[in-house]
Design a protein around this motif. Structure first.
Motif, PDB file in Angstrom:
ATOM      1  N   SER A 160       0.643  -1.140   0.307  1.00 54.11           N
ATOM      2  CA  SER A 160       0.110  -0.063   0.075  1.00 54.11           C
ATOM      3  C   SER A 160       0.918   1.545  -0.098  1.00 54.11           C
ATOM      4  CB  SER A 160      -0.796   0.090   1.393  1.00 54.11           C
ATOM      5  OG  SER A 160      -0.184   0.386   2.264  1.00 54.11           O
ATOM      6  N   ALA A 161       0.226   2.339  -0.251  1.00 51.87           N
ATOM      7  CA  ALA A 161       1.228   3.523  -0.635  1.00 51.87           C
ATOM      8  C   ALA A 161       0.220   4.827  -0.213  1.00 51.87           C
ATOM      9  CB  ALA A 161       1.807   3.774  -1.708  1.00 51.87           C
ATOM     10  N   ASP A 162       0.782   6.059   0.188  1.00 51.75           N
ATOM     11  CA  ASP A 162       0.164   6.761   1.008  1.00 51.75           C
ATOM     12  C   ASP A 162      -0.663   7.857  -0.841  1.00 51.75           C
ATOM     13  OD1 ASP A 162      -1.382   9.352   2.578  1.00 51.75           O
ATOM     14  OD2 ASP A 162       0.057  10.492   2.075  1.00 51.75           O
ATOM     15  N   ALA A 163      -1.932   7.993  -0.754  1.00 51.61           N
ATOM     16  CA  ALA A 163      -1.853   8.815  -2.155  1.00 51.61           C
ATOM     17  C   ALA A 163      -3.525   9.619  -1.231  1.00 51.61           C
ATOM     18  CB  ALA A 163      -2.930   7.951  -3.081  1.00 51.61           C
ATOM     19  N   ALA A 164      -2.922  10.573   0.135  1.00 45.82           N
ATOM     20  CA  ALA A 164      -3.944  11.171   0.656  1.00 45.82           C
ATOM     21  C   ALA A 164      -3.797  12.858  -0.186  1.00 45.82           C
ATOM     22  CB  ALA A 164      -2.976  11.868   2.327  1.00 45.82           C
ATOM     23  N   SER A 165      -2.346  12.860  -0.676  1.00 45.64           N
ATOM     24  CA  SER A 165      -3.357  13.903  -1.936  1.00 45.64           C
ATOM     25  C   SER A 165      -3.922  13.991  -3.008  1.00 45.64           C
ATOM     26  CB  SER A 165      -2.046  14.308  -2.116  1.00 45.64           C
ATOM     27  OG  SER A 165      -1.574  13.435  -3.601  1.00 45.64           O
ATOM     28  N   LEU A 166      -4.625  12.942  -3.259  1.00 44.09           N
ATOM     29  CA  LEU A 166      -5.860  12.891  -4.134  1.00 44.09           C
ATOM     30  C   LEU A 166      -7.339  12.253  -3.704  1.00 44.09           C
ATOM     31  CD1 LEU A 166      -3.499  11.283  -6.892  1.00 44.09           C
ATOM     32  CD2 LEU A 166      -4.308  13.452  -7.349  1.00 44.09           C
ATOM     33  N   VAL A 167      -7.348  12.580  -2.042  1.00 46.19           N
ATOM     34  CA  VAL A 167      -8.452  12.293  -1.876  1.00 46.19           C
ATOM     35  C   VAL A 167      -9.397  12.711  -0.659  1.00 46.19           C
ATOM     36  CG1 VAL A 167      -7.536  10.351  -0.316  1.00 46.19           C
ATOM     37  CG2 VAL A 167      -9.768  10.023  -0.496  1.00 46.19           C
ATOM     38  N   LYS A 168     -10.250  13.195  -0.732  1.00 42.09           N
ATOM     39  CA  LYS A 168     -11.118  13.657   0.178  1.00 42.09           C
ATOM     40  C   LYS A 168     -12.342  13.014   1.296  1.00 42.09           C
ATOM     41  CE  LYS A 168     -14.233  16.524  -2.307  1.00 42.09           C
ATOM     42  NZ  LYS A 168     -14.147  18.956  -2.989  1.00 42.09           N
ATOM     43  N   ASN A 169     -12.670  13.231   2.229  1.00 42.91           N
ATOM     44  CA  ASN A 169     -13.725  13.507   2.679  1.00 42.91           C
ATOM     45  C   ASN A 169     -14.491  14.184   2.747  1.00 42.91           C
ATOM     46  OD1 ASN A 169     -16.258  12.581   4.847  1.00 42.91           O
ATOM     47  ND2 ASN A 169     -14.812  11.248   5.853  1.00 42.91           N
ATOM     48  N   ARG A 170     -15.727  13.556   1.890  1.00 42.85           N
ATOM     49  CA  ARG A 170     -16.222  15.047   1.230  1.00 42.85           C
ATOM     50  C   ARG A 170     -17.973  14.991   1.637  1.00 42.85           C
ATOM     51  NH1 ARG A 170     -18.897  11.697  -4.587  1.00 42.85           N
ATOM     52  NH2 ARG A 170     -20.653  10.796  -3.486  1.00 42.85           N
ATOM     53  N   LEU A 171     -17.654  14.263   3.383  1.00 41.61           N
ATOM     54  CA  LEU A 171     -19.142  14.842   4.221  1.00 41.61           C
ATOM     55  C   LEU A 171     -18.452  15.534   5.129  1.00 41.61           C
ATOM     56  CD1 LEU A 171     -20.993  10.867   4.760  1.00 41.61           C
ATOM     57  CD2 LEU A 171     -22.122  13.412   3.990  1.00 41.61           C
ATOM     58  N   THR A 172     -17.594  15.272   6.140  1.00 39.90           N
ATOM     59  CA  THR A 172     -17.694  15.444   6.624  1.00 39.90           C
ATOM     60  C   THR A 172     -16.065  16.940   6.681  1.00 39.90           C
ATOM     61  OG1 THR A 172     -14.805  14.390   7.232  1.00 39.90           O
ATOM     62  CG2 THR A 172     -17.350  13.736   7.928  1.00 39.90           C
ATOM     63  N   GLU A 173     -15.175  16.674   5.271  1.00 35.80           N
ATOM     64  CA  GLU A 173     -14.178  17.971   5.053  1.00 35.80           C
ATOM     65  C   GLU A 173     -12.967  17.623   6.038  1.00 35.80           C
ATOM     66  OE1 GLU A 173     -13.870  19.415   2.347  1.00 35.80           O
ATOM     67  OE2 GLU A 173     -16.120  18.927   1.459  1.00 35.80           O
ATOM     68  N   SER A 174     -13.005  16.845   6.808  1.00 37.07           N
ATOM     69  CA  SER A 174     -12.444  16.823   7.700  1.00 37.07           C
ATOM     70  C   SER A 174     -10.635  15.350   6.869  1.00 37.07           C
ATOM     71  CB  SER A 174     -12.387  15.097   9.224  1.00 37.07           C
ATOM     72  OG  SER A 174     -11.751  15.117  10.074  1.00 37.07           O
ATOM     73  N   ARG A 175      -9.179  15.917   7.497  1.00 36.64           N
ATOM     74  CA  ARG A 175      -8.674  15.049   6.755  1.00 36.64           C
ATOM     75  C   ARG A 175      -8.141  13.828   7.581  1.00 36.64           C
ATOM     76  NH1 ARG A 175      -5.412  17.868   3.489  1.00 36.64           N
ATOM     77  NH2 ARG A 175      -3.727  16.792   4.046  1.00 36.64           N
ATOM     78  N   GLU A 176      -8.875  13.592   8.912  1.00 35.29           N
ATOM     79  CA  GLU A 176      -8.359  12.697   9.429  1.00 35.29           C
ATOM     80  C   GLU A 176      -9.674  11.652   9.897  1.00 35.29           C
ATOM     81  OE1 GLU A 176      -6.199  12.251  11.912  1.00 35.29           O
ATOM     82  OE2 GLU A 176      -5.515  14.477  11.460  1.00 35.29           O
ATOM     83  N   ASP A 177     -11.098  11.522   8.968  1.00 37.45           N
ATOM     84  CA  ASP A 177     -11.396  10.632   8.959  1.00 37.45           C
ATOM     85  C   ASP A 177     -11.729   9.948   7.293  1.00 37.45           C
ATOM     86  OD1 ASP A 177     -12.995  11.072  10.953  1.00 37.45           O
ATOM     87  OD2 ASP A 177     -14.051  12.462  10.693  1.00 37.45           O
ATOM     88  N   ARG A 178     -10.563  10.050   6.765  1.00 36.53           N
ATOM     89  CA  ARG A 178      -9.986  10.041   5.286  1.00 36.53           C
ATOM     90  C   ARG A 178      -9.321   7.734   4.988  1.00 36.53           C
ATOM     91  NH1 ARG A 178      -6.449  13.838   2.428  1.00 36.53           N
ATOM     92  NH2 ARG A 178      -5.769  13.915   4.207  1.00 36.53           N
ATOM     93  N   ASP A 179      -9.907   7.825   4.386  1.00 35.68           N
ATOM     94  CA  ASP A 179      -9.548   6.133   3.793  1.00 35.68           C
ATOM     95  C   ASP A 179      -7.748   7.050   2.128  1.00 35.68           C
ATOM     96  OD1 ASP A 179      -7.784   3.504   3.485  1.00 35.68           O
ATOM     97  OD2 ASP A 179      -9.420   3.631   2.209  1.00 35.68           O
ATOM     98  N   THR A 180      -6.421   6.415   3.344  1.00 34.50           N
ATOM     99  CA  THR A 180      -5.583   7.239   1.982  1.00 34.50           C
ATOM    100  C   THR A 180      -4.938   6.561   1.887  1.00 34.50           C
ATOM    101  OG1 THR A 180      -4.409   8.288   3.395  1.00 34.50           O
ATOM    102  CG2 THR A 180      -5.563   9.358   3.779  1.00 34.50           C
ATOM    103  N   GLU A 181      -5.636   5.451   1.634  1.00 29.29           N
ATOM    104  CA  GLU A 181      -3.896   4.290   1.181  1.00 29.29           C
ATOM    105  C   GLU A 181      -4.156   3.559   0.014  1.00 29.29           C
ATOM    106  OE1 GLU A 181      -1.104   2.914   2.703  1.00 29.29           O
ATOM    107  OE2 GLU A 181      -2.050   4.897   3.606  1.00 29.29           O
ATOM    108  N   LEU A 182      -3.552   3.772  -1.167  1.00 31.96           N
ATOM    109  CA  LEU A 182      -3.700   3.304  -2.229  1.00 31.96           C
ATOM    110  C   LEU A 182      -3.338   1.435  -2.017  1.00 31.96           C
ATOM    111  CD1 LEU A 182      -3.781   2.968  -5.157  1.00 31.96           C
ATOM    112  CD2 LEU A 182      -2.085   3.842  -6.220  1.00 31.96           C
ATOM    113  N   ARG A 183      -3.872   0.600  -2.046  1.00 32.70           N
ATOM    114  CA  ARG A 183      -3.187  -0.445  -2.390  1.00 32.70           C
ATOM    115  C   ARG A 183      -3.781  -1.241  -3.179  1.00 32.70           C
ATOM    116  NH1 ARG A 183      -7.528   0.857   1.574  1.00 32.70           N
ATOM    117  NH2 ARG A 183      -6.762   0.682   3.814  1.00 32.70           N
ATOM    118  N   PHE A 184      -2.526  -2.058  -3.393  1.00 31.96           N
ATOM    119  CA  PHE A 184      -2.322  -3.401  -5.019  1.00 31.96           C
ATOM    120  C   PHE A 184      -1.523  -4.964  -4.417  1.00 31.96           C
ATOM    121  CE2 PHE A 184       1.676  -0.923  -3.537  1.00 31.96           C
ATOM    122  CZ  PHE A 184       2.524  -1.903  -3.215  1.00 31.96           C
ATOM    123  N   ILE A 185      -2.254  -5.422  -5.019  1.00 32.47           N
ATOM    124  CA  ILE A 185      -1.638  -6.961  -4.752  1.00 32.47           C
ATOM    125  C   ILE A 185      -0.877  -7.021  -6.634  1.00 32.47           C
ATOM    126  CG2 ILE A 185      -2.076  -9.179  -4.734  1.00 32.47           C
ATOM    127  CD1 ILE A 185      -4.677  -8.564  -3.629  1.00 32.47           C
TER     128      ILE A 185
END
Length: 468
Positions: A208-233
């Motif tokens: 997995s890799a951090d991709a926080a710059s490319l995802v947001k929580n559009r409900l809360t706009e919080s930077r904490e309540d997000r799943d920021t991981e780009l997961r892969f196999i």
């Protein structure tokens, strides 16, 4: 025949009885159509107890056999234009007039000599319920049970529709076309066959890799309540050929809703970029409920190119850090998920009658699904499942010494699934698209955790050498 003298109204007892019936009906109608939200704790309900019984009576199939063999294949599923677009009710069934980038079904096959399983990723809004029904008729000809086929979708809102029968589904997916359903079913079956013909011993690695710059929580706009991981196999063969399955929790809703063009949105760009340097790539929507992509241009193909390319760059860097190895454990399950009555809300505490919801959207079975590859377990949800629940799933996985990946849209659809604390927000996800009450997120997450717990930490094969 008696007549009432002019100017004199009939006595009340002389008025037709039907008037009173209509008046009574008008008084009772709101009570029949509008009801209060049911806030009964899910642990006290019959549907919860029945789903627990389903989990007990449907244990996961987990086998440790020979070295896991993997195959992959893709099949073009794009209907010729014009065909309906799926994704936004405001389109009212609008057709696309051109294809910007082709839609595919991408399938992985897995076999460890003891059992086999398949992973299917569709370049579509969801895995359509009607297609699931048709697939279940076809699985026996492949010697498969439904639980052996793990279904997912990219969740692009600019792929084709035409697969929803009920009025509410037609608004979102356009006019129903039986030919589209039958053709798509056949194309998925073909992809399963092709992937199964391409099996080879394959090393597997999770990352997995951090991709926080490319995802947001559009409900809360919080930077904490997000799943920021780009997961892969990652999959690697002795001959040097390689493939990757990637999962991300940002809605592919970059492109304009009223643009009559079919596209895979940013997942298509990501996959195409990866396939420039490796043999095969696939993408599935992760826990996308309440999450959306962050882009810096207008809602155009320039933005999909940018987001997809940046994710591809992040993933390529992470791929080099992942160790792969042969694994021997293969597992899967599919368990019926019982639900409360629909609670389609019109206000904070009021809902429309369940019968009205079912008339608009229909009644469809729902399942929780799983697929285990070595020490990685994928969990499938029949919903826009929120990334805010990923911490809970990862905690359970850590207790089992496993890695976990959540995907959405596994062949059913029960709406947006978000944390209970968001239930009273007057937002699209929590008001219009939260179909099954305030605790649906807690309930579904609990069931996914129990399903995850059915999967064991893999054991080594009886012989550490490859038997094939």
């Amino acid at each position: 025949m008696l007549h009432t003298p002019a100017g004199i109204k009939p006595a009340p007892e002389q008025q037709p009885a039907s008037r009173w019936y209509w008046l009574l009906l008008l008084l009772l109608l709101p009570a029949c159509v509008v009801q209060r939200i049911d806030r009964t704790p899910y642990e006290q309900t019959e549907y919860y107890e029945q789903t627990l019984q389903n989990l007990k009576s449907h244990p996961a199939t987990v086998s440790t056999g020979d070295t896991l063999q993997v195959g992959w294949a893709k099949v073009n599923i794009t209907p010729p234009a014009p065909a309906p677009l799926a994704g936004y009710g405001k389109r009212m069934g609008m057709d696309y007039e051109e294809v910007h980038d082709t839609a595919w079904v991408r399938t992985f096959a897995f076999d460890n000599g003891q059992t086999e399983a398949y992973y299917v990723a569709l370049d579509m809004l969801i895995t359509p319920m009607r297609v699931l029904q048709e697939l279940e008729k076809r699985y026996p000809e492949l010697g498969l049970k439904p639980e052996q086929v793990y279904l997912s979708a990219t969740h692009t809102h600019t792929s084709f529709g035409g697969w929803g029968r009920k009025a509410g589904m037609k608004i979102m997916t356009g006019q129903y076309e039986e030919e589209i359903v039958q053709q798509l079913t056949q194309q998925i079956i073909e992809s399963i066959r092709l992937a199964g013909q391409n099996l080879q011993p394959t090393k597997i690695g999770y990352g997995s890799a951090d991709a926080a710059s490319l995802v947001k929580n559009r409900l809360t706009e919080s930077r904490e309540d997000r799943d920021t991981e780009l997961r892969f196999i990652r999959f690697e063969r002795p001959d040097g050929s390689a493939a990757v399955l990637s999962i991300f929790s940002a809605h592919p809703t970059i492109l304009p809703s009223m643009q009559p063009v079919l596209s895979r949105d940013y997942p298509g760009v990501l996959v195409d970029e990866l396939e420039e340097r490796m043999d095969f790539a696939a993408f599935s929507a992760g826990a996308v409920g309440s999450h959306s992509a962050v882009y810096f241009h207008n809602a155009t193909f320039e933005s999909t190119e940018d987001v997809g390319a940046r994710l591809a760059t992040i993933l390529r860097h992470a791929l080099h850090e992942v160790k792969t190895d042969y694994v021997y454990t293969l597992g899967y399950n599919r368990v019926p998920l019982l639900l409360p009555e629909p609670q389609w809300r019109i206000s904070k505490n009021l809902r429309l009658a369940p019968a009205l919801f079912n008339w608009v959207f229909g009644k469809h079975p729902a399942y929780v699904t799983s697929l285990q590859l070595g020490d990685v377990v994928l969990l499938g949800a029949p919903a826009d499942y929120s990334g805010e629940f990923m911490d809970e799933l990862e905690h359970t996985a850590a207790q089992e010494n496993l890695e976990v990946i959540a995907t959405s849209f596994n062949g059913g659809y029960i709406g947006y699934i978000t944390p209970e604390e968001h239930y009273n927000l007057d937002e699209y996800e929590t008001r219009s698209m939260s179909f099954f009450g305030p605790e649906s997120g807690t309930y579904l997450t609990h069931m996914l955790q129990l399903l995850l717990s059915q999967h064991d930490k893999p054991r080594m094969a009886p012989s550490a050498t490859d038997k094939r």
